[in-house]
Design a protein around this motif. Structure first.
Motif, PDB file in Angstrom:
ATOM      1  N   ARG A 159     -14.264 -40.883  75.061  1.00  0.00           N
ATOM      2  CA  ARG A 159     -15.666 -40.718  75.456  1.00  0.00           C
ATOM      3  C   ARG A 159     -16.054 -39.251  75.355  1.00  0.00           C
ATOM      4  NH1 ARG A 159     -17.141 -45.506  78.059  1.00  0.00           N
ATOM      5  NH2 ARG A 159     -19.266 -44.845  77.555  1.00  0.00           N
ATOM      6  N   ALA A 160     -15.718 -38.660  74.204  1.00  0.00           N
ATOM      7  CA  ALA A 160     -15.923 -37.232  73.991  1.00  0.00           C
ATOM      8  C   ALA A 160     -17.397 -36.874  73.996  1.00  0.00           C
ATOM      9  CB  ALA A 160     -15.291 -36.814  72.657  1.00  0.00           C
ATOM     10  N   GLY A 161     -17.668 -35.607  74.313  1.00  0.00           N
ATOM     11  CA  GLY A 161     -19.040 -35.129  74.269  1.00  0.00           C
ATOM     12  C   GLY A 161     -19.515 -34.851  72.866  1.00  0.00           C
ATOM     13  N   LEU A 162     -18.578 -34.677  71.921  1.00  0.00           N
ATOM     14  CA  LEU A 162     -18.938 -34.329  70.546  1.00  0.00           C
ATOM     15  C   LEU A 162     -17.786 -34.656  69.618  1.00  0.00           C
ATOM     16  CD1 LEU A 162     -20.782 -32.744  68.446  1.00  0.00           C
ATOM     17  CD2 LEU A 162     -19.465 -30.704  69.093  1.00  0.00           C
ATOM     18  N   LEU A 163     -18.125 -35.185  68.445  1.00  0.00           N
ATOM     19  CA  LEU A 163     -17.202 -35.258  67.310  1.00  0.00           C
ATOM     20  C   LEU A 163     -17.753 -34.334  66.244  1.00  0.00           C
ATOM     21  CD1 LEU A 163     -14.910 -36.375  65.514  1.00  0.00           C
ATOM     22  CD2 LEU A 163     -16.463 -38.250  64.881  1.00  0.00           C
ATOM     23  N   LEU A 164     -16.964 -33.333  65.858  1.00  0.00           N
ATOM     24  CA  LEU A 164     -17.367 -32.384  64.817  1.00  0.00           C
ATOM     25  C   LEU A 164     -16.483 -32.584  63.601  1.00  0.00           C
ATOM     26  CD1 LEU A 164     -19.040 -29.933  63.873  1.00  0.00           C
ATOM     27  CD2 LEU A 164     -17.294 -28.463  64.938  1.00  0.00           C
ATOM     28  N   LEU A 165     -17.094 -32.945  62.487  1.00  0.00           N
ATOM     29  CA  LEU A 165     -16.387 -33.127  61.220  1.00  0.00           C
ATOM     30  C   LEU A 165     -16.624 -31.891  60.367  1.00  0.00           C
ATOM     31  CD1 LEU A 165     -17.358 -36.860  60.484  1.00  0.00           C
ATOM     32  CD2 LEU A 165     -15.282 -36.005  61.592  1.00  0.00           C
ATOM     33  N   LEU A 166     -15.603 -31.041  60.256  1.00  0.00           N
ATOM     34  CA  LEU A 166     -15.705 -29.816  59.464  1.00  0.00           C
ATOM     35  C   LEU A 166     -15.223 -30.089  58.046  1.00  0.00           C
ATOM     36  CD1 LEU A 166     -14.364 -27.213  62.055  1.00  0.00           C
ATOM     37  CD2 LEU A 166     -16.741 -27.567  61.348  1.00  0.00           C
ATOM     38  N   THR A 167     -16.031 -29.732  57.074  1.00  0.00           N
ATOM     39  CA  THR A 167     -15.721 -30.048  55.691  1.00  0.00           C
ATOM     40  C   THR A 167     -16.184 -28.904  54.788  1.00  0.00           C
ATOM     41  OG1 THR A 167     -16.006 -31.749  53.981  1.00  0.00           O
ATOM     42  CG2 THR A 167     -17.887 -31.338  55.438  1.00  0.00           C
ATOM     43  N   ASP A 168     -16.216 -29.147  53.471  1.00  0.00           N
ATOM     44  CA  ASP A 168     -16.566 -28.075  52.530  1.00  0.00           C
ATOM     45  C   ASP A 168     -18.026 -28.131  52.099  1.00  0.00           C
ATOM     46  OD1 ASP A 168     -16.419 -30.361  51.041  1.00  0.00           O
ATOM     47  OD2 ASP A 168     -14.914 -29.634  49.625  1.00  0.00           O
ATOM     48  N   VAL A 169     -18.837 -28.896  52.803  1.00  0.00           N
ATOM     49  CA  VAL A 169     -20.287 -28.895  52.594  1.00  0.00           C
ATOM     50  C   VAL A 169     -20.954 -28.726  53.955  1.00  0.00           C
ATOM     51  CG1 VAL A 169     -20.269 -30.273  50.486  1.00  0.00           C
ATOM     52  CG2 VAL A 169     -20.384 -31.423  52.701  1.00  0.00           C
ATOM     53  N   ALA A 170     -22.212 -28.314  53.935  1.00  0.00           N
ATOM     54  CA  ALA A 170     -22.899 -27.961  55.182  1.00  0.00           C
ATOM     55  C   ALA A 170     -23.589 -29.138  55.853  1.00  0.00           C
ATOM     56  CB  ALA A 170     -23.923 -26.861  54.912  1.00  0.00           C
ATOM     57  N   GLY A 171     -23.276 -30.355  55.422  1.00  0.00           N
ATOM     58  CA  GLY A 171     -23.864 -31.528  56.033  1.00  0.00           C
ATOM     59  C   GLY A 171     -24.165 -32.587  54.995  1.00  0.00           C
ATOM     60  N   LEU A 172     -25.015 -33.539  55.370  1.00  0.00           N
ATOM     61  CA  LEU A 172     -25.446 -34.607  54.470  1.00  0.00           C
ATOM     62  C   LEU A 172     -26.686 -34.139  53.719  1.00  0.00           C
ATOM     63  CD1 LEU A 172     -25.328 -37.570  53.462  1.00  0.00           C
ATOM     64  CD2 LEU A 172     -26.748 -38.175  55.440  1.00  0.00           C
ATOM     65  N   TYR A 173     -26.643 -34.258  52.400  1.00  0.00           N
ATOM     66  CA  TYR A 173     -27.753 -33.810  51.565  1.00  0.00           C
ATOM     67  C   TYR A 173     -28.511 -35.007  51.000  1.00  0.00           C
ATOM     68  CZ  TYR A 173     -26.326 -28.965  51.764  1.00  0.00           C
ATOM     69  OH  TYR A 173     -26.038 -27.698  52.203  1.00  0.00           O
ATOM     70  N   ASP A 174     -29.812 -34.865  50.916  1.00  0.00           N
ATOM     71  CA  ASP A 174     -30.687 -35.898  50.383  1.00  0.00           C
ATOM     72  C   ASP A 174     -30.720 -35.782  48.861  1.00  0.00           C
ATOM     73  OD1 ASP A 174     -32.628 -37.688  49.680  1.00  0.00           O
ATOM     74  OD2 ASP A 174     -34.077 -37.027  51.169  1.00  0.00           O
ATOM     75  N   GLN A 175     -29.960 -36.634  48.207  1.00  0.00           N
ATOM     76  CA  GLN A 175     -29.919 -36.604  46.747  1.00  0.00           C
ATOM     77  C   GLN A 175     -31.163 -37.236  46.139  1.00  0.00           C
ATOM     78  OE1 GLN A 175     -27.498 -35.032  45.157  1.00  0.00           O
ATOM     79  NE2 GLN A 175     -26.372 -34.586  47.029  1.00  0.00           N
ATOM     80  N   GLY A 176     -31.889 -37.996  46.940  1.00  0.00           N
ATOM     81  CA  GLY A 176     -33.036 -38.717  46.404  1.00  0.00           C
ATOM     82  C   GLY A 176     -34.323 -37.915  46.407  1.00  0.00           C
ATOM     83  N   ARG A 177     -34.381 -36.822  47.187  1.00  0.00           N
ATOM     84  CA  ARG A 177     -35.609 -36.038  47.264  1.00  0.00           C
ATOM     85  C   ARG A 177     -35.301 -34.553  47.080  1.00  0.00           C
ATOM     86  NH1 ARG A 177     -38.133 -37.751  52.849  1.00  0.00           N
ATOM     87  NH2 ARG A 177     -35.930 -37.986  53.383  1.00  0.00           N
ATOM     88  N   PRO A 178     -34.945 -34.146  45.839  1.00  0.00           N
ATOM     89  CA  PRO A 178     -34.584 -32.737  45.617  1.00  0.00           C
ATOM     90  C   PRO A 178     -35.778 -31.807  45.741  1.00  0.00           C
ATOM     91  CG  PRO A 178     -34.728 -33.908  43.549  1.00  0.00           C
ATOM     92  CD  PRO A 178     -34.892 -34.941  44.624  1.00  0.00           C
ATOM     93  N   LEU A 179     -35.494 -30.597  46.110  1.00  0.00           N
ATOM     94  CA  LEU A 179     -36.517 -29.562  46.150  1.00  0.00           C
ATOM     95  C   LEU A 179     -36.837 -29.101  44.729  1.00  0.00           C
ATOM     96  CD1 LEU A 179     -35.165 -27.417  49.113  1.00  0.00           C
ATOM     97  CD2 LEU A 179     -37.154 -28.928  49.147  1.00  0.00           C
ATOM     98  N   PRO A 180     -37.931 -28.370  44.527  1.00  0.00           N
ATOM     99  CA  PRO A 180     -38.223 -27.826  43.183  1.00  0.00           C
ATOM    100  C   PRO A 180     -37.026 -27.053  42.644  1.00  0.00           C
ATOM    101  CG  PRO A 180     -40.091 -27.516  44.645  1.00  0.00           C
ATOM    102  CD  PRO A 180     -38.983 -28.057  45.505  1.00  0.00           C
ATOM    103  N   GLY A 181     -36.703 -27.311  41.388  1.00  0.00           N
ATOM    104  CA  GLY A 181     -35.528 -26.708  40.800  1.00  0.00           C
ATOM    105  C   GLY A 181     -34.334 -27.625  40.841  1.00  0.00           C
ATOM    106  N   GLY A 182     -34.503 -28.824  41.395  1.00  0.00           N
ATOM    107  CA  GLY A 182     -33.432 -29.811  41.399  1.00  0.00           C
ATOM    108  C   GLY A 182     -32.403 -29.645  42.489  1.00  0.00           C
ATOM    109  N   GLN A 183     -32.671 -28.783  43.473  1.00  0.00           N
ATOM    110  CA  GLN A 183     -31.702 -28.558  44.537  1.00  0.00           C
ATOM    111  C   GLN A 183     -31.867 -29.589  45.647  1.00  0.00           C
ATOM    112  OE1 GLN A 183     -29.205 -26.323  44.439  1.00  0.00           O
ATOM    113  NE2 GLN A 183     -29.909 -25.972  42.351  1.00  0.00           N
ATOM    114  N   PRO A 184     -30.812 -30.280  46.027  1.00  0.00           N
ATOM    115  CA  PRO A 184     -30.926 -31.218  47.148  1.00  0.00           C
ATOM    116  C   PRO A 184     -31.114 -30.460  48.454  1.00  0.00           C
ATOM    117  CG  PRO A 184     -28.638 -30.973  46.492  1.00  0.00           C
ATOM    118  CD  PRO A 184     -29.450 -30.210  45.492  1.00  0.00           C
ATOM    119  N   ARG A 185     -31.653 -31.120  49.451  1.00  0.00           N
ATOM    120  CA  ARG A 185     -31.856 -30.467  50.741  1.00  0.00           C
ATOM    121  C   ARG A 185     -31.008 -31.149  51.810  1.00  0.00           C
ATOM    122  NH1 ARG A 185     -35.789 -32.820  54.248  1.00  0.00           N
ATOM    123  NH2 ARG A 185     -36.535 -34.797  53.440  1.00  0.00           N
TER     124      ARG A 185
END
Length: 361
Positions: A159-185
């Protein structure tokens, strides 16, 4: 380093991925240093961290050329060889910071089995009392699974207060709605339906780990359905732990979902979400009604089968309107020719997903 508060809110399960500790099959001292100082900052802020570390298989494969094979036995042997090197290095680095650690090898079954699970909690509580930080790894010699999922089950178990998943990306990115220039957000907060959130996730990005974003999302569903707030963040960010714990903007936050039962049925959550779905069964109205009422889903409710799966695999239950209404471990293979009234899912096999399709901004 003794924490005075042993409440579950102080407990933080931190899982770090292979690519965030290992480079080229060898422990990356810079990455390890960042991780250890991040954890130390959490301890000094009053957290009670429990660590789940990947990397044993990647390190073990470098010990013998035969272990580069992709067979289950090679992975299991590599895990057995690499685990000692991984823990020894982490123990040494933490000791230099004045932090004592202890090694635990677990499987999800150790935590979800009522008879075995009750025996683990007192040991973890005693380690906390002694200011010892547990370092957990999946006992991969029994069968290679996934440390993200193990961390999620462990967070629900405690019943932890937080689960932190540390990985090599800064989170979940929206591949379906890229910013101008094709960069996902990056999506700051993932709210909405499970299937909708998964639709924006990419698969494994390569490397020597066994995870990938979809596997991390499986872990998120276990933890959040167990009432645990979950954050995916970049391991190279030394402020990620404190920010996630304090609720400051970092990575992608997955808010806890309402508990269907309290305490949560971790065995049921693990069976339903331990892997991304291997396929789907499409049901008519009677099948959807069975899910809504928490009843068995039988073969005669199914109008179509999608994908190739075996008995025990994770499969979605889809309604006639194409909406995913549940997910769980199916009891029959896709090509099974069993009787029409045979049970595909018992209520203890699946979790309802009667949610909206919106993915939050």
């Amino acid at each position: 380093m003794r924490q005075e508060d042993n409440s579950s809110g102080k407990i933080v399960v931190i899982k770090v991925g292979t690519s965030s500790l290992v480079t080229g099959g060898r422990l990356d001292l810079e990455k390890v240093g960042t991780f250890c100082t991040t954890v130390l900052a959490g301890i000094e802020s009053g957290m009670a961290p429990i660590l789940v570390t990947s990397g044993a298989i990647a390190m073990g494969r470098t010990r013998h050329h035969a272990l580069s094979a992709t067979t289950p036995a090679a992975s299991q042997a590599a895990a057995a060889l690499g685990q000692g090197f991984l823990y020894s290095a982490l123990r040494s680095h933490f000791a230099e910071l004045g932090v004592e650690t202890a090694q635990l090898l677990l499987t999800p079954s150790d935590l979800t089995d009522p008879e075995r699970g009750d025996e683990i909690r007192p040991a973890l509580e005693l380690m906390h009392t002694l200011s010892v930080v547990p370092i957990v790894n999946e006992n991969d010699v029994l069968g290679v699974r996934n440390n993200d999922v193990l961390a999620a089950v462990l967070s629900g178990y405690l019943r932890a207060g937080l689960l932190l998943l540390l990985t090599d990306v800064a989170g979940l990115y929206d591949q379906g709605r890229p910013l101008p220039g094709g960069q996902p957000r990056r999506i700051p907060e993932a709210v909405g339906g499970v299937a909708a959130i998964e639709a924006v996730a990419s698969g494994p990005a390569g490397g020597s780990g066994t995870g990938g974003m979809l596997a991390k999302l499986s872990a998120c569903w276990i933890a959040t359905h167990a009432g645990v707030r979950t954050v995916i963040a970049h391991a190279a960010d030394p402020s990620a732990l404190l920010a996630a714990y304090q609720g400051d903007p970092v990575g992608t936050v997955f808010p806890p979902r309402p508990l269907s039962v309290d305490p949560p049925d971790l065995g049921r959550l693990w069976r339903a979400f331990r892997t991304p779905p291997r396929g789907a069964v499409v049901c008519g109205p009677l099948g959807v009604e069975a899910v809504e009422r928490g009843r068995p889903v039988r073969r005669d409710c199914v109008t179509d089968v999608r994908g190739s799966f075996e008995a025990g695999d994770v499969v979605d239950i889809v309604g006639p309107d194409a909406r995913v209404v549940a997910r769980g471990g199916i009891r029959q293979a896709a090509n099974s020719s069993s009787a029409p009234r045979s049970v595909l899912f018992n209520p203890s096999d699946y979790v309802q997903l009667l949610e909206s399709s919106h993915v939050g901004d």
